[in-house]
Design a protein around this motif. Structure first.
Motif, PDB file in Angstrom:
ATOM      1  N   TRP A 194       0.693  -1.112   0.005  1.00  0.00           N
ATOM      2  CA  TRP A 194      -0.139  -0.209  -0.012  1.00  0.00           C
ATOM      3  C   TRP A 194       0.800   1.163  -0.130  1.00  0.00           C
ATOM      4  CZ3 TRP A 194      -3.237   1.989   4.826  1.00  0.00           C
ATOM      5  CH2 TRP A 194      -3.996   3.039   4.370  1.00  0.00           C
ATOM      6  N   VAL A 195       0.560   2.312  -0.751  1.00  0.00           N
ATOM      7  CA  VAL A 195       1.159   3.543  -0.742  1.00  0.00           C
ATOM      8  C   VAL A 195       1.381   4.237   0.318  1.00  0.00           C
ATOM      9  CG1 VAL A 195      -0.763   5.124  -1.614  1.00  0.00           C
ATOM     10  CG2 VAL A 195       1.447   5.606  -2.410  1.00  0.00           C
ATOM     11  N   CYS A 219       6.995  -4.819   1.045  1.00  0.00           N
ATOM     12  CA  CYS A 219       5.985  -5.774   0.396  1.00  0.00           C
ATOM     13  C   CYS A 219       4.813  -5.898   1.272  1.00  0.00           C
ATOM     14  CB  CYS A 219       6.712  -7.168   0.121  1.00  0.00           C
ATOM     15  SG  CYS A 219       7.926  -7.341  -1.227  1.00  0.00           S
ATOM     16  N   GLY A 220       3.786  -6.080   0.680  1.00  0.00           N
ATOM     17  CA  GLY A 220       2.537  -6.285   1.412  1.00  0.00           C
ATOM     18  C   GLY A 220       2.622  -7.850   2.087  1.00  0.00           C
ATOM     19  N   CYS A 284       4.814 -12.254   4.802  1.00  0.00           N
ATOM     20  CA  CYS A 284       4.725 -11.936   6.038  1.00  0.00           C
ATOM     21  C   CYS A 284       4.254 -10.659   6.240  1.00  0.00           C
ATOM     22  CB  CYS A 284       6.030 -12.268   6.651  1.00  0.00           C
ATOM     23  SG  CYS A 284       7.241 -11.145   6.224  1.00  0.00           S
ATOM     24  N   GLY A 285       4.519  -9.767   5.553  1.00  0.00           N
ATOM     25  CA  GLY A 285       4.068  -8.567   5.681  1.00  0.00           C
ATOM     26  C   GLY A 285       4.792  -7.688   6.808  1.00  0.00           C
ATOM     27  N   ARG A 292       3.495  -3.247  10.015  1.00  0.00           N
ATOM     28  CA  ARG A 292       2.841  -4.133   9.601  1.00  0.00           C
ATOM     29  C   ARG A 292       2.206  -3.678   8.127  1.00  0.00           C
ATOM     30  NH1 ARG A 292       4.060  -9.318  10.333  1.00  0.00           N
ATOM     31  NH2 ARG A 292       2.001  -9.772   9.691  1.00  0.00           N
ATOM     32  N   ALA A 293       2.450  -4.499   7.313  1.00  0.00           N
ATOM     33  CA  ALA A 293       1.945  -3.931   5.958  1.00  0.00           C
ATOM     34  C   ALA A 293       0.355  -4.209   6.012  1.00  0.00           C
ATOM     35  CB  ALA A 293       2.519  -4.939   4.843  1.00  0.00           C
ATOM     36  N   THR A 294      -0.343  -3.310   5.164  1.00  0.00           N
ATOM     37  CA  THR A 294      -1.783  -3.430   5.314  1.00  0.00           C
ATOM     38  C   THR A 294      -2.275  -4.385   4.289  1.00  0.00           C
ATOM     39  OG1 THR A 294      -1.743  -1.089   6.099  1.00  0.00           O
ATOM     40  CG2 THR A 294      -4.046  -2.071   5.134  1.00  0.00           C
ATOM     41  N   PRO A 295      -3.112  -5.237   4.503  1.00  0.00           N
ATOM     42  CA  PRO A 295      -3.752  -6.201   3.267  1.00  0.00           C
ATOM     43  C   PRO A 295      -4.206  -5.423   2.298  1.00  0.00           C
ATOM     44  CG  PRO A 295      -3.993  -7.220   5.612  1.00  0.00           C
ATOM     45  CD  PRO A 295      -3.894  -5.532   5.714  1.00  0.00           C
ATOM     46  N   LEU A 296      -4.227  -5.730   1.094  1.00  0.00           N
ATOM     47  CA  LEU A 296      -4.871  -5.520  -0.166  1.00  0.00           C
ATOM     48  C   LEU A 296      -6.297  -5.536  -0.191  1.00  0.00           C
ATOM     49  CD1 LEU A 296      -5.294  -4.409  -3.109  1.00  0.00           C
ATOM     50  CD2 LEU A 296      -4.730  -6.822  -3.786  1.00  0.00           C
ATOM     51  N   GLU A 297      -6.847  -6.482   0.809  1.00  0.00           N
ATOM     52  CA  GLU A 297      -8.402  -6.838   0.735  1.00  0.00           C
ATOM     53  C   GLU A 297      -8.927  -5.809   1.614  1.00  0.00           C
ATOM     54  OE1 GLU A 297      -6.240 -10.368  -0.867  1.00  0.00           O
ATOM     55  OE2 GLU A 297      -5.891  -9.102   0.938  1.00  0.00           O
TER      56      GLU A 297
END
Length: 322
Positions: A194-195, A219-220, A284-285, A292-297
């Protein structure tokens, strides 16, 4: 270490606009050079931003822009830069100018001006031995940056998604308009990030001295095939597409044809997709600084649901040069 003045090169682009929001909350003065100030007038709404017309490929201009800056951030990148060699180097002229020469010159200007920090945007899987000129030129840019400014912080994101992107929004539009979407490289792997996660990591780097000299992969939390991403974009936008996955040879031929007609894909894009755009640590995100990376969903439905309408607005703006 106090960062009060920032030179943001490439600030009028997609990531730059989002980074501007993250930096604006920090009460810093930001200088954004652009070839045409009129095209970047939307940046003038930020109270601490100074948009200046400048040729960033001119060394004297870069030196003037870098003078007095506490930090320099370079976001410049192009996806289509030509095939073949330039001055004996294994990439095209556009990549040579944007990814190699400019990267090194920005780093030299930052070092000469005494900037405390340099942040440089590269690409995931940049490597001198990569099959695509894009990735090779990005690797050369990283090396040029390290040579001139060893303490630079380098970011290697996978494909970036979010409001206003030119990735999932485009696929959603294709699924809405075309009765069938012939898809090249359907099994290509991506780990979309996510940007907002990207720009928040970059902004936080300015407060963290330990980030100097580091290279961060961004990476996500999940790995997808390209066909899964196109299918998701279409369904989320309310226009499930009839996707026709292409084999290896048809994929290459499609890329070649689109390159000839000036379409959205080139043979070099094809070669880039032969390399999985995934982080070494896998699915892993994890992001720097405990983030923590935000999920695309979670993010996708917030902007893809009206992706077709927004894409149409973007096309109109481009036609009107606004």
């Amino acid at each position: 270490m106090t960062i009060e003045n920032i030179l943001l090169i490439g600030g009028s682009g997609y990531v730059g606009r989002h980074l501007m929001n993250a930096l604006a909350r920090r009460n810093v003065r930001i200088t954004v050079p652009t070839r045409r100030r009129e095209r970047a007038k939307y940046l003038l709404t930020f109270p601490m931003v100074d948009v200046v017309e400048a040729d960033i490929h001119d060394d004297a201009t870069l030196a003037r822009l870098a003078a007095g800056q506490d930090a320099v951030i370079n976001l410049v990148g192009v996806l289509k830069g030509g095939n073949g060699k330039t001055d004996g180097r294994p990439w095209g002229r556009g990549f040579d100018r944007a990814h190699f020469h400019l990267a090194g010159r920005v780093a030299e200007a930052a070092q000469a001006a005494g900037a405390q920090r340099l942040l440089h945007m590269s690409a995931l899987k940049a490597d001198a031995g990569a099959p695509s000129a894009y990735l090779r030129s990005k690797a050369a840019g990283e090396a040029a940056v390290r040579d001139a400014f060893p303490a630079a912080t380098i970011f290697r994101p996978s494909v970036i998604f979010g409001q206003g992107d030119s990735f999932l929004t485009v696929f959603a539009g294709l699924c809405a308009m075309a009765p069938m979407v012939p898809l090249a490289c359907p099994a290509a792997l991506f780990q979309p990030v996510w940007v907002e996660d990207v720009v928040n990591v970059m902004a936080e780097c300015l407060d963290r001295s330990e980030s100097a000299g580091q290279t961060y992969e961004l990476c996500g939390p999940k790995i997808y095939t390209l066909i899964d991403l196109v299918d998701y974009a279409g369904k989320t936008a309310g226009s499930p597409g009839n996707i026709m996955p292409l084999g290896d040879i048809p994929s290459y031929l499609q890329a070649w044809l689109l390159e000839i007609v000036g379409g959205p894909m080139t043979r070099d894009n094809y070669w880039s997709m032969q390399v999985p755009s995934t982080c070494e640590r896998g699915d892993c995100g994890e992001l720097p600084f405990g983030r923590r990376a935000t999920p695309l969903e979670i993010v996708g439905p917030t902007y893809l649901a009206d992706g077709r309408r927004r894409a149409g607005f973007d096309d109109l703006r481009e036609t009107a040069k606004r």
